[in-house]
Design a protein around this motif. Sequence first.
Motif, PDB file in Angstrom:
ATOM      1  N   THR A 171       0.812  -1.231  -0.075  1.00  0.00           N
ATOM      2  CA  THR A 171       0.058   0.023  -0.009  1.00  0.00           C
ATOM      3  C   THR A 171       0.831   1.233  -0.055  1.00  0.00           C
ATOM      4  N   VAL A 172       1.872   1.172   0.747  1.00  0.00           N
ATOM      5  CA  VAL A 172       2.859   2.365   0.829  1.00  0.00           C
ATOM      6  C   VAL A 172       3.471   2.574  -0.451  1.00  0.00           C
ATOM      7  N   GLY A 173       3.750   1.220  -1.029  1.00  0.00           N
ATOM      8  CA  GLY A 173       4.557   1.311  -2.260  1.00  0.00           C
ATOM      9  C   GLY A 173       3.712   1.947  -3.565  1.00  0.00           C
ATOM     10  N   TYR A 174       2.480   1.654  -3.668  1.00  0.00           N
ATOM     11  CA  TYR A 174       1.726   1.977  -4.732  1.00  0.00           C
ATOM     12  C   TYR A 174       1.140   3.565  -4.636  1.00  0.00           C
ATOM     13  N   LEU A 175       0.978   3.917  -3.272  1.00  0.00           N
ATOM     14  CA  LEU A 175       0.557   5.267  -3.130  1.00  0.00           C
ATOM     15  C   LEU A 175       1.860   6.256  -3.232  1.00  0.00           C
ATOM     16  N   ALA A 176       3.151   5.779  -2.771  1.00  0.00           N
ATOM     17  CA  ALA A 176       4.104   6.628  -3.257  1.00  0.00           C
ATOM     18  C   ALA A 176       4.565   6.707  -4.775  1.00  0.00           C
ATOM     19  N   LEU A 177       4.042   5.678  -5.568  1.00  0.00           N
ATOM     20  CA  LEU A 177       4.345   5.611  -6.834  1.00  0.00           C
ATOM     21  C   LEU A 177       3.273   6.487  -7.448  1.00  0.00           C
ATOM     22  N   ALA A 178       2.195   6.674  -6.771  1.00  0.00           N
ATOM     23  CA  ALA A 178       1.043   7.530  -7.243  1.00  0.00           C
ATOM     24  C   ALA A 178       1.215   9.125  -7.188  1.00  0.00           C
ATOM     25  N   ILE A 179       2.184   9.285  -6.075  1.00  0.00           N
ATOM     26  CA  ILE A 179       2.408  10.859  -5.719  1.00  0.00           C
ATOM     27  C   ILE A 179       3.654  10.995  -6.706  1.00  0.00           C
ATOM     28  N   LEU A 200      -0.255   7.727 -14.583  1.00  0.00           N
ATOM     29  CA  LEU A 200      -1.323   7.437 -13.356  1.00  0.00           C
ATOM     30  C   LEU A 200      -1.747   6.061 -13.448  1.00  0.00           C
ATOM     31  N   PHE A 201      -1.674   5.224 -14.476  1.00  0.00           N
ATOM     32  CA  PHE A 201      -2.106   3.834 -14.444  1.00  0.00           C
ATOM     33  C   PHE A 201      -1.368   2.819 -14.032  1.00  0.00           C
ATOM     34  N   PRO A 202       0.019   2.924 -13.844  1.00  0.00           N
ATOM     35  CA  PRO A 202       0.484   1.913 -12.986  1.00  0.00           C
ATOM     36  C   PRO A 202       0.240   1.604 -11.432  1.00  0.00           C
ATOM     37  N   PRO A 203       0.066   2.704 -10.890  1.00  0.00           N
ATOM     38  CA  PRO A 203      -0.265   2.617  -9.302  1.00  0.00           C
ATOM     39  C   PRO A 203      -1.554   2.096  -9.047  1.00  0.00           C
ATOM     40  N   ILE A 204      -2.410   2.457 -10.032  1.00  0.00           N
ATOM     41  CA  ILE A 204      -3.842   1.921  -9.743  1.00  0.00           C
ATOM     42  C   ILE A 204      -4.065   0.732 -10.174  1.00  0.00           C
ATOM     43  N   VAL A 205      -3.556   0.315 -11.119  1.00  0.00           N
ATOM     44  CA  VAL A 205      -3.269  -1.154 -11.429  1.00  0.00           C
ATOM     45  C   VAL A 205      -2.675  -2.179 -10.656  1.00  0.00           C
ATOM     46  N   TRP A 206      -1.474  -1.656 -10.011  1.00  0.00           N
ATOM     47  CA  TRP A 206      -0.781  -2.304  -9.133  1.00  0.00           C
ATOM     48  C   TRP A 206      -1.792  -2.599  -7.951  1.00  0.00           C
ATOM     49  N   ALA A 207      -2.550  -1.488  -7.372  1.00  0.00           N
ATOM     50  CA  ALA A 207      -3.164  -1.687  -6.397  1.00  0.00           C
ATOM     51  C   ALA A 207      -4.387  -2.679  -6.466  1.00  0.00           C
ATOM     52  N   GLY A 212      -7.262  -6.048  -4.977  1.00  0.00           N
ATOM     53  CA  GLY A 212      -8.721  -6.023  -5.411  1.00  0.00           C
ATOM     54  C   GLY A 212      -9.414  -4.681  -5.433  1.00  0.00           C
ATOM     55  N   VAL A 213     -10.598  -4.566  -5.069  1.00  0.00           N
ATOM     56  CA  VAL A 213     -11.395  -3.584  -5.109  1.00  0.00           C
ATOM     57  C   VAL A 213     -10.978  -2.525  -4.103  1.00  0.00           C
ATOM     58  N   ALA A 214     -10.757  -2.963  -2.793  1.00  0.00           N
ATOM     59  CA  ALA A 214      -9.999  -2.200  -1.663  1.00  0.00           C
ATOM     60  C   ALA A 214      -8.786  -1.482  -2.237  1.00  0.00           C
ATOM     61  N   GLY A 215      -7.901  -2.035  -2.887  1.00  0.00           N
ATOM     62  CA  GLY A 215      -6.656  -1.202  -3.358  1.00  0.00           C
ATOM     63  C   GLY A 215      -7.244  -0.289  -4.409  1.00  0.00           C
ATOM     64  N   ALA A 216      -8.088  -0.605  -5.270  1.00  0.00           N
ATOM     65  CA  ALA A 216      -8.378   0.296  -6.387  1.00  0.00           C
ATOM     66  C   ALA A 216      -8.878   1.652  -5.582  1.00  0.00           C
ATOM     67  N   ALA A 217      -9.870   1.419  -4.820  1.00  0.00           N
ATOM     68  CA  ALA A 217     -10.687   2.482  -4.322  1.00  0.00           C
ATOM     69  C   ALA A 217      -9.724   3.330  -3.434  1.00  0.00           C
ATOM     70  N   LEU A 218      -8.935   2.778  -2.809  1.00  0.00           N
ATOM     71  CA  LEU A 218      -8.041   3.620  -2.148  1.00  0.00           C
ATOM     72  C   LEU A 218      -7.036   4.330  -2.951  1.00  0.00           C
ATOM     73  N   ALA A 219      -6.172   3.820  -3.939  1.00  0.00           N
ATOM     74  CA  ALA A 219      -5.307   4.465  -5.112  1.00  0.00           C
ATOM     75  C   ALA A 219      -6.530   5.428  -5.786  1.00  0.00           C
ATOM     76  N   ILE A 254     -11.549   1.823 -14.418  1.00  0.00           N
ATOM     77  CA  ILE A 254     -10.721   0.874 -15.001  1.00  0.00           C
ATOM     78  C   ILE A 254      -9.946   0.109 -13.699  1.00  0.00           C
ATOM     79  N   GLY A 255      -9.709   0.987 -12.789  1.00  0.00           N
ATOM     80  CA  GLY A 255      -8.997   0.372 -11.564  1.00  0.00           C
ATOM     81  C   GLY A 255      -9.859  -0.495 -10.836  1.00  0.00           C
TER      82      GLY A 255
END
Length: 505
Positions: A171-179, A200-207, A212-219, A254-255
């Motif tokens: 979670t820390v990884g894909y949020l850092a990547l998103a920023i 911006l697609f790689p972090p949300i696809v990773w999440a 699943g949905v929880a990661g996509a929603a947060l990202a 898409i996420g």
Amino acid sequence: MLDWAGYFQDFHGLHITPWSPALALGLVFSLRYGRVTWIPWFVAVLLSEILVRGIPESLFTTILISAGLVLSYIAMVEVLRRQITNPSEVLMDQKALLAWFTVVVVGTFASSFLYIALLLSFNLIPSGEWGVALSRLWIGDCVGILVTMPFFWMLFEDRKRMTRGLWHWETVGYLALAIAMLFIAFRFAEIGNFQYFYLLFPPIVWAAARQGVAGAALAAFVLQAGIILVVRSLDMVPASVFGLQILGAVLGFIGLFIGVVIDERQRVSAELRQTLHLAAAGEMAGALAHELNQPLTALSTYGMACEKMLDQGETGERLREVIGKMVSESFRAAEVVRRLRGFFTSGTTQLESLELEELLQAALIPFSTKSQQQNIELSIASPTRHMILADRIQLEVVFRNLISNAFDAVSEQTSGQRYIRLKVSNELPEQVHVLIEDSGLGISESKLTHMFEPFTSFKASGLGLGLAISRSIVEAHGGTLFAEVADHGILNLILPIESIGRNAT
């Protein structure tokens, strides 16, 4: 507070901004708690009009317009409630996701149209700008729901999963990547130019792929919040914001779609494992019933013998011998039950040195009467005896499954010779080959491709699990199980052998 956070670049001081997260929160609470939320929702909208926007119209007009807006939102909730059988299943699968998406898009357009119509009736917007107002309000509400509602929904409906994910290193990884991607996308692009938006697609696809949905929603929530902060800091023009919001909505959807697919896959995989386990347990129970039958029968026989001896006054060595046999049989039954418990808890196998031919003869016993009744030749041929290391109960499940399938295939033949023949040989070094042939119709090329897959059955009453379980058991013993394309039934079972014994036929 959410209305205040999303209120920028307003349209004539009205409830029209590029992003409306407050509506998503209202939908979540209304879906979760029902009619009790209607009045608080109306009060919240009215307070936003007064405190955030400063109501350019009269109080009566504001109350009327706010009531119409909330009623349109409530209608959206009720439609969504009817589209999805159980409100707790929002975003549970692809069908629910598409239903939710459709209701959001159509519902926000209808509510926006009603709101703009009310504003026009009170002369609160120029008549020539109603199209711009409608598009801005519709997109703002639609994006606000699509991006933030999944986050709020997961936060309330599956809080444990959401909070558990927050503390995960990924979670820390894909949020850092998103920023980082947000910084690159807007730092090196001209205002209004989105040529780096794909970053911006790689972090949300990773999440989505990992959580699943929880990661996509947060990202999606974090990315959208970042986009809004950038828009505010750069003071982008409305046209640029409009395009950016469309891209943000597509990114979020898409996420979510990837997340839903991942969740469905994991859920189906878990259900399949559970079904296979239960089916295997059912097969094992049949074998255990056969295994327990002999010690239980012996126990009852020895018990009656003890009663007769006691009646005759026997208290010596003979009685002690019979009691010892009863104890031995009880230990045997307990061992069978212990192995059953081991299978249920960990799927372990109890390997022992067995004579393969003896095991095959035991598996044929339940079918001997049936073969005579149906005039089916049932035979086994083995030039030598083969010792194997195996779990007796599990291999009996395999042999009974295969012989039962052969009986079903032969029974479909209305005329001609009916036979089921088992041939044991060891042409391959350190392996024994069991060939099961029957006079059935055989296996076609198309059937061969799928016959060992779970839930694939060529019988009207079959579950399609017997062959899948049998192959799993055989492979767990270091062997292989496969069929051949032929005009009659041919199945091959290969097992590693411990040794080859005396000659026999």
